[in-house]
Motif scaffolding. Structure first.
Motif, PDB file in Angstrom:
ATOM      1  N   SER A 106      -4.976  47.958 -15.570  1.00 23.36           N
ATOM      2  CA  SER A 106      -4.689  49.372 -15.300  1.00 23.36           C
ATOM      3  C   SER A 106      -6.003  50.133 -15.400  1.00 23.36           C
ATOM      4  O   SER A 106      -6.572  50.241 -16.490  1.00 23.36           O
ATOM      5  N   ALA A 253       0.575  51.658 -15.266  1.00 29.97           N
ATOM      6  CA  ALA A 253       0.459  51.939 -13.836  1.00 29.97           C
ATOM      7  C   ALA A 253       0.595  53.424 -13.544  1.00 29.97           C
ATOM      8  O   ALA A 253      -0.170  53.990 -12.746  1.00 29.97           O
ATOM      9  N   ALA A 262      -1.079  49.052  -8.752  1.00 30.35           N
ATOM     10  CA  ALA A 262      -0.965  48.110  -9.870  1.00 30.35           C
ATOM     11  C   ALA A 262      -0.782  46.670  -9.375  1.00 30.35           C
ATOM     12  O   ALA A 262       0.307  46.291  -8.949  1.00 30.35           O
ATOM     13  N   ALA A 297      -1.858  47.885  -4.064  1.00 29.90           N
ATOM     14  CA  ALA A 297      -1.529  46.951  -5.138  1.00 29.90           C
ATOM     15  C   ALA A 297      -1.469  45.524  -4.607  1.00 29.90           C
ATOM     16  O   ALA A 297      -1.933  44.584  -5.266  1.00 29.90           O
TER      17      ALA A 297
END
Length: 356
Positions: A106, A253, A262, A297
């Motif tokens: 993160s 996230a 994420a 992501a």
């Protein structure tokens, strides 16, 4: 030239779209490098379940066993309970291939606004290491008097010394490799769960003694959730059980801008079996088919896959391209305040390769 065999499960909802953009970026990087891809599509998803009564065929794991990696979009459907997709596809893959590490970074990137008040770029930069094969998701338990007023459900968490020690060791090694705060935080709840979580706590104490150069903290899960919000900059590497890691990474996230940023890897560090890489966000049925899902992501998960396969330089190129796009702020999907489509963002990342 090396060619990597990758099993691709696009899955449900936005998984289909975001994996397409991830593959686009991976192919573009390969064209500039000394390796290639052999992507093998597997049509296993909720539609497959509706047709066949199971999420994947009986020989699915055998089909993937010789792959170098697995690339997953998402699974989940409004008409299916989550335990069907989880127990029918995700958990069998993680357990059969002993992907006992779930690695979820993160990071608050430049150009991204956190919902928290004060953080600046990179003030939040943490790596959550989630135990992925036992703990609270071990599926040990059962029902009695199912469907009756006396219905009983028993769910047992399974914490083994071996399982705890190997995931905690991995976390300490990551703290050394990152070489940032050189700090590991253990997440526990041994004040209430006085058996399994004590196995975890004792393992953490034993492993910590082997790493005198790494500072440590042990936090109860409720305190950790608070601190993820009130002082996320204090975290470096965080290690937790299956359930606790799952909870914390969703918080991680959101405080770094979006679930659409994420990535994650389900990893067998010993490389005996293929590891699996997937975005954290799930199938997002509310926006499925609209072409506005954030593919970053999935693209960053592809970067994690590259790094796992030994191509750190190429992984860095992808990471820098994503950071360049979010910092420019011109081509972003709605979750990040933009108006661009999934495909437009994927194209922009390809065009930014080598520019970050």
């Amino acid at each position: 030239m090396a060619e990597y065999r990758v099993s691709v499960i696009r899955g449900d909802g936005i998984g289909v779209d975001v994996i397409e953009e991830g593959i686009k970026v991976l192919n573009a990087v390969a064209e500039q490098s000394d390796f290639g891809w052999n992507f093998i599509d597997h049509p296993w998803n909720s539609d497959y379940f509706f047709e066949h009564g199971r999420m994947m065929p009986d020989d699915a794991l055998d089909q993937m066993a010789e792959s170098d990696a697995i690339y997953l979009g998402a699974v989940g459907h409004p008409e299916l309970q989550d335990h069907v997709t989880l127990n029918g596809l995700l958990l069998p893959i993680r357990r059969t291939f002993d992907q006992y590490v779930c690695e979820r970074p993160s990071v608050l990137y430049p150009g991204i606004t956190s919902p928290l008040r004060d953080p600046k770029p990179y003030d939040i930069d943490m790596l959550v290491i989630r135990e992925n094969t036992e703990g609270e998701y071990a599926e040990v338990g059962g029902f009695q008097y199912a469907g009756f007023e006396e219905e009983i459900g028993i769910q047992s968490g399974v914490f083994t010394r071996r399982g705890c020690e190997r995931i905690i060791t991995y976390a300490f090694e990551q703290a050394r490799e990152r070489n940032k705060q050189k700090h590991v935080t253990s997440i526990t709840k041994s004040n209430a769960l006085g058996f399994g979580m004590l196995v975890w706590d004792r393992a953490f104490e034993r492993i910590a003694e082997r790493y005198p150069d790494i500072e440590t903290t042990s936090l109860l899960i409720d305190a950790a959730c608070m601190d993820f919000v009130r002082r996320p900059e204090s975290f470096d590497v965080v290690v937790g059980s299956n359930l606790f890691g799952d909870i914390l990474t969703d918080i991680g996230a959101i405080i770094t801008g979006s679930m659409g940023l994420a990535p994650s890897g389900n990893i067998d560090p010993e490389r005996r079996f293929p590891s699996m890489f997937e975005p954290v966000h799930g199938s997002a049925p509310d926006i499925a088919g609209m072409g506005i899902a954030n593919p970053m992501a999935a693209i960053l998960s592809g970067s994690m896959m590259l790094r796992h396969l030994g191509h750190g330089t190429e992984a860095d190129i992808i990471d820098k391209a994503v950071i360049y796009i979010v910092e420019q702020g011109e081509i972003l999907t709605p979750d990040l305040g933009g108006t661009s489509t999934t495909t437009q963002v994927g194209d922009a990342v390809v065009n930014a390769l080598g520019r970050g």
